[in-house]
Structures are given as C-alpha cells and as structure tokens.
Design an enzyme around this catalytic site. Structure first.
Site, PDB file in Angstrom:
ATOM      1  N   GLU A  58       2.930  10.255   2.427  1.00  0.00           N
ATOM      2  CA  GLU A  58       3.144   9.020   3.188  1.00  0.00           C
ATOM      3  C   GLU A  58       4.589   8.985   3.662  1.00  0.00           C
ATOM      4  OE1 GLU A  58       2.311   5.390   1.065  1.00  0.00           O
ATOM      5  OE2 GLU A  58       2.982   4.122   2.735  1.00  0.00           O
ATOM      6  N   ASN A 126       2.619   4.055   8.149  1.00  0.00           N
ATOM      7  CA  ASN A 126       2.435   2.609   8.020  1.00  0.00           C
ATOM      8  C   ASN A 126       2.479   1.965   9.402  1.00  0.00           C
ATOM      9  OD1 ASN A 126       2.420   1.974   5.013  1.00  0.00           O
ATOM     10  ND2 ASN A 126       4.174   3.356   5.225  1.00  0.00           N
ATOM     11  N   GLU A 158      -2.110   3.453   7.982  1.00  0.00           N
ATOM     12  CA  GLU A 158      -2.223   2.445   6.923  1.00  0.00           C
ATOM     13  C   GLU A 158      -1.902   1.059   7.476  1.00  0.00           C
ATOM     14  OE1 GLU A 158      -0.025   3.284   3.378  1.00  0.00           O
ATOM     15  OE2 GLU A 158      -0.987   5.236   3.078  1.00  0.00           O
ATOM     16  N   ASP A 188      -4.039  -0.876   3.259  1.00  0.00           N
ATOM     17  CA  ASP A 188      -2.937  -0.859   2.299  1.00  0.00           C
ATOM     18  C   ASP A 188      -2.927  -2.169   1.510  1.00  0.00           C
ATOM     19  OD1 ASP A 188      -0.681   0.070   1.044  1.00  0.00           O
ATOM     20  OD2 ASP A 188       0.487   0.300   2.878  1.00  0.00           O
ATOM     21  N   GLU A 245      -1.691   3.278  -5.659  1.00  0.00           N
ATOM     22  CA  GLU A 245      -0.258   3.511  -5.456  1.00  0.00           C
ATOM     23  C   GLU A 245       0.513   2.855  -6.599  1.00  0.00           C
ATOM     24  OE1 GLU A 245       0.829   1.572  -1.752  1.00  0.00           O
ATOM     25  OE2 GLU A 245       0.677  -0.395  -2.685  1.00  0.00           O
TER      26      GLU A 245
HETATM   27  P1  C2E Z   1       3.975   0.307   1.126  1.00  0.00           P
HETATM   28  O1  C2E Z   1       3.387   0.878   2.375  1.00  0.00           O
HETATM   29  O2  C2E Z   1       3.066  -0.400   0.194  1.00  0.00           O
HETATM   30  O3  C2E Z   1       4.706   1.522   0.419  1.00  0.00           O
HETATM   31  C1  C2E Z   1       4.773   1.708  -0.968  1.00  0.00           C
HETATM   32  C2  C2E Z   1       6.093   1.243  -1.505  1.00  0.00           C
HETATM   33  O4  C2E Z   1       6.088   1.394  -2.925  1.00  0.00           O
HETATM   34  C3  C2E Z   1       7.281   2.057  -1.030  1.00  0.00           C
HETATM   35  O5  C2E Z   1       8.394   1.159  -0.975  1.00  0.00           O
HETATM   36  C4  C2E Z   1       7.462   3.083  -2.140  1.00  0.00           C
HETATM   37  O6  C2E Z   1       8.777   3.605  -2.200  1.00  0.00           O
HETATM   38  C5  C2E Z   1       7.140   2.232  -3.341  1.00  0.00           C
HETATM   39  N1  C2E Z   1       6.618   3.008  -4.467  1.00  0.00           N
HETATM   40  C6  C2E Z   1       5.911   4.150  -4.448  1.00  0.00           C
HETATM   41  N2  C2E Z   1       5.568   4.543  -5.700  1.00  0.00           N
HETATM   42  C7  C2E Z   1       6.070   3.607  -6.541  1.00  0.00           C
HETATM   43  C8  C2E Z   1       6.031   3.444  -7.975  1.00  0.00           C
HETATM   44  O7  C2E Z   1       5.483   4.248  -8.723  1.00  0.00           O
HETATM   45  N3  C2E Z   1       6.658   2.344  -8.480  1.00  0.00           N
HETATM   46  C9  C2E Z   1       7.287   1.435  -7.673  1.00  0.00           C
HETATM   47  N4  C2E Z   1       7.886   0.395  -8.253  1.00  0.00           N
HETATM   48  N5  C2E Z   1       7.321   1.545  -6.318  1.00  0.00           N
HETATM   49  C10 C2E Z   1       6.719   2.628  -5.763  1.00  0.00           C
HETATM   50  P2  C2E Z   1       9.392   1.137   0.249  1.00  0.00           P
HETATM   51  O8  C2E Z   1       9.637   2.548   0.711  1.00  0.00           O
HETATM   52  O9  C2E Z   1      10.541   0.300  -0.158  1.00  0.00           O
HETATM   53  O10 C2E Z   1       8.579   0.438   1.398  1.00  0.00           O
HETATM   54  C11 C2E Z   1       8.246  -0.907   1.317  1.00  0.00           C
HETATM   55  C12 C2E Z   1       7.285  -1.306   2.401  1.00  0.00           C
HETATM   56  O11 C2E Z   1       7.903  -1.234   3.691  1.00  0.00           O
HETATM   57  C13 C2E Z   1       6.079  -0.378   2.497  1.00  0.00           C
HETATM   58  O12 C2E Z   1       5.163  -0.726   1.495  1.00  0.00           O
HETATM   59  C14 C2E Z   1       5.613  -0.661   3.909  1.00  0.00           C
HETATM   60  O13 C2E Z   1       4.842  -1.818   3.946  1.00  0.00           O
HETATM   61  C15 C2E Z   1       6.911  -0.910   4.632  1.00  0.00           C
HETATM   62  N6  C2E Z   1       7.301   0.294   5.387  1.00  0.00           N
HETATM   63  C16 C2E Z   1       7.992   1.384   4.994  1.00  0.00           C
HETATM   64  N7  C2E Z   1       8.128   2.273   6.002  1.00  0.00           N
HETATM   65  C17 C2E Z   1       7.480   1.735   7.071  1.00  0.00           C
HETATM   66  C18 C2E Z   1       7.247   2.160   8.425  1.00  0.00           C
HETATM   67  O14 C2E Z   1       7.630   3.244   8.871  1.00  0.00           O
HETATM   68  N8  C2E Z   1       6.538   1.283   9.218  1.00  0.00           N
HETATM   69  C19 C2E Z   1       6.057   0.087   8.767  1.00  0.00           C
HETATM   70  N9  C2E Z   1       5.365  -0.685   9.614  1.00  0.00           N
HETATM   71  N10 C2E Z   1       6.259  -0.326   7.506  1.00  0.00           N
HETATM   72  C20 C2E Z   1       6.945   0.483   6.670  1.00  0.00           C
HETATM   73 CA    CA Z   2       1.704   2.181   2.822  1.00  0.00          CA
HETATM   74 CA    CA Z   3       1.000  -0.522  -0.443  1.00  0.00          CA
END
Ligand code: C2E
Ligand code: CA
Ligand code: CA
Ligand code: CA
Length: 287
Positions: A58, A126, A158, A188, A245
């Site tokens: 991802e 995403n 997603e 998601d 996840e």
């Molecule tokens: P998401 O799509 O639900 O992504 C999963 C989030 O959980 C990611 O946070 C990831 O770093 C984190 N994560 C993964 N495994 C674990 C784990 O084992 N424990 C914990 N505590 N966290 C974990 P991140 O990278 O901070 O991203 C947050 C949200 O921002 C994402 O949630 C997504 O909704 C959004 N996002 C990130 N990149 C993009 C993008 O390119 N476009 C869009 N539209 N949204 C994005």
């Molecule tokens: Ca996601």
């Molecule tokens: Ca998610």
C-alpha cells in the site's frame, strides 16, 4: 534514519523545532510541496495471514516540510481535499508509485532478488471520496498504467467505508466503470457500520479491510474480536478478500489466521517503508 524516526513517532527525536513546529502547515505550504515534489511515499507490505507470502504494497503519502517537519497524512489529506488539491496529490502519488511498481516488477529486480514474485505484486492506492465525482482522474490513472505496461488488475483502489457508501448511487457508476476497466476496489476502515449488506452486494468491491482500530485492540477486547469475526464472515459469504490492517503482534495474527482472514498488514509484518528499503525487507522476509 529519518524515515525510521518518522515511522516510529511521527517526528524526528533530535529536533525541538520539529517537535514544536512554529506554525501549522497551510494550503500554500501544501501547494508548494506539490510543486516541488516534496510529497514522497512509503510502502507497507500486505501478506497472506496463513503463509506470510507477500501479496502487495500500500502506498502511503509522506510529507516532510523543510521547516515544519513531518506532517502526518491525517492532517494534509483533509487539507488537500478541502482546497481542491486532492486530485493533483492523488496523481502524483499514482505516478510515483506506478514508476516504483514498474521498477520492482522488472526483470532486473527479479534477477537481483532471485525471484519473480514481485512481478505480480499488487499496489494499493488510497482514493479520496471527492475523486469519485471526477471520472477524469481515473482515465489519467488508467493511462499511466498503460504507459508503464502495468495491468489495472494489479491496482487496488482503497475507498473508506464512509465515503464509498455516502452516495452509493452516484458512486456506483464510477465504481462499476473502474471495475470493468480491471481495477480492484477495496473498502478501507470497514467495520464502523455504515454499509448495509444490500449496498455491499450492489457495489463491485473485491476486498474488505478491517479497520485497524479493531485489529489493534483484538487481544484485549471481545467487542473488537466480534467485529473482526463478523467482517471476515461477511467477506467470505460475499466472496471478497478480507484484510486486517494494524496487526501489531503474533497473537493477533494467529487469531486472524484461525478465523481464515485472508491478508494482513501491520507493524508486526513491516512498518511502511521508504522505497529504497523495500527490496531489503523482501529479501529478509523471504529468507
Ligand atoms: P489508512 O489508509 O487506513 O492507512 C493505514 C494507516 O495505519 C497508515 O497511517 C499506516 O502507517 C498505519 N499503520 C499501518 N500498520 C499499523 C500498525 O500496525 N499499527 C498502527 N498503529 N498503525 C499502522 P498513515 O500513513 O499515517 O496514513 C493515515 C491515513 O491517511 C491513511 O489511513 C489514509 O486514509 C490517508 N492517506 C495516506 N496516504 C494517502 C494518499 O496518498 N491518498 C489519500 N487519499 N489518503 C492517504
Ligand atoms: Ca488504506
Ligand atoms: Ca484503513
Ligand atoms: Ca495515522
């Protein structure tokens, strides 16, 4: 090292200015970051629960502002959505990650890692709900896939449960078209209860992703386990892949495997990795 610190705590530890930014990131900052190409990506592996086999990655957007420090996507994605910058951001993320996918899928990489498995790996992107209104974005994404010889079947889009369901009828056209073009569609953050069975059957999804808030608390909460069980069961009865996840420990992974949840993602398997770290992770993981 910086990436490590970023993945750990969201800030680098050795800089007071980064821990206490002088001001919040503005839309002008974000616009500048998009212009200068400061939005980078981290890739988090997705594996089969039962075998640990790699299935895909991802792409997660990362922004490190030279003065303000690390700005989490939970801050800048809504900023982009609110100021009409989200499609631009999505396109940058798409181009960067498709270039990367083409690279790790190349014969050259296969020779280096001694295997061809990466030639089939999926890439999850995403997609913001806002983008469903604009079909043009997806035409461009499709064109970017074609330009790089990447089958749309390898791309998983997603959408969050809330957004995908909010306006099911208008989204349906776009979603159906994307499905026909070959893209895989994923819901998601599933489990929060927005969708009814009827909507799920009607919408052309191929994956359900159990919200990490349930997965991360599975060990301590019977309620969370109940949500996970019902999502996995629902997924199975609809013939969808289920992905958990936020898998942070072995106990949770074992539990998911017992439930026959298909795929897992989380810190136990790997944190999101900067692109230059992915092959090393893969080689160690496969060993
Ligand atoms: P998401 O799509 O639900 O992504 C999963 C989030 O959980 C990611 O946070 C990831 O770093 C984190 N994560 C993964 N495994 C674990 C784990 O084992 N424990 C914990 N505590 N966290 C974990 P991140 O990278 O901070 O991203 C947050 C949200 O921002 C994402 O949630 C997504 O909704 C959004 N996002 C990130 N990149 C993009 C993008 O390119 N476009 C869009 N539209 N949204 C994005
Ligand atoms: Ca996601
Ligand atoms: Ca998610
Ligand atoms: Ca987060």
């Amino acid at each position: 090292l910086l990436h490590k610190a970023i993945e750990k705590g969201g800030t680098t530890d050795d800089s007071v200015s980064e821990r206490y930014p002088s001001r919040e990131a503005s839309v002008e900052d974000l616009e500048e970051a998009l212009t200068l190409g400061h939005i980078r990506l981290a890739y988090q592996p997705k594996v089969r629960c039962h075998t640990g086999t790699i299935v895909g990655f991802e792409a997660l957007a990362r922004w490190h502002h030279p003065q303000l420090g690390f700005i989490p996507p939970d801050i800048f994605i809504p900023l982009a959505e609110d100021h009409g910058l989200i499609d631009r951001l999505t396109l940058q993320v798409t181009e960067q990650s498709l270039d990367w996918l083409a690279d790790i899928s190349s014969n050259d990489t296969a020779r280096r890692v001694g295997q061809h498995v990466l030639q089939d790996t999926l890439l999850s992107l995403n997609i913001s709900a806002r983008s469903l209104e604009n079909g043009e974005l997806f035409d461009t994404i499709l064109q970017h896939c074609r330009d790089r010889g990447i089958a749309p079947q390898r791309i998983v889009l997603e959408l969050t449960e809330t957004s995908a369901m909010q306006d099911a009828t208008t989204s349906l056209d776009t979603l159906t078209r994307l499905r026909l073009q070959g893209f895989q569609l994923s819901i998601d953050d599933f489990g929060t209860g927005y969708s009814s069975m009827v909507q799920l059957v009607r919408l052309p999804f191929s994956e359900l992703k159990v919200d990490k808030r349930f997965v991360m608390t599975a060990n301590d909460s019977e309620e969370s386990r109940a949500v996970i069980r019902s999502v996995v069961e629902l997924g199975r009865s609809l013939g969808l892949n289920t992905t958990a996840e936020g898998v942070e420990d072995q106990e949770t992974l074992d539990y998911l495997d017992e439930l026959k949840c298909d795929l897992a993602q989380g810190y136990l398997i790997s944190r999101p990795l900067p692109p230059e770290k992915v092959l090393d992770w893969f080689i160690t993981h496969e060993a």
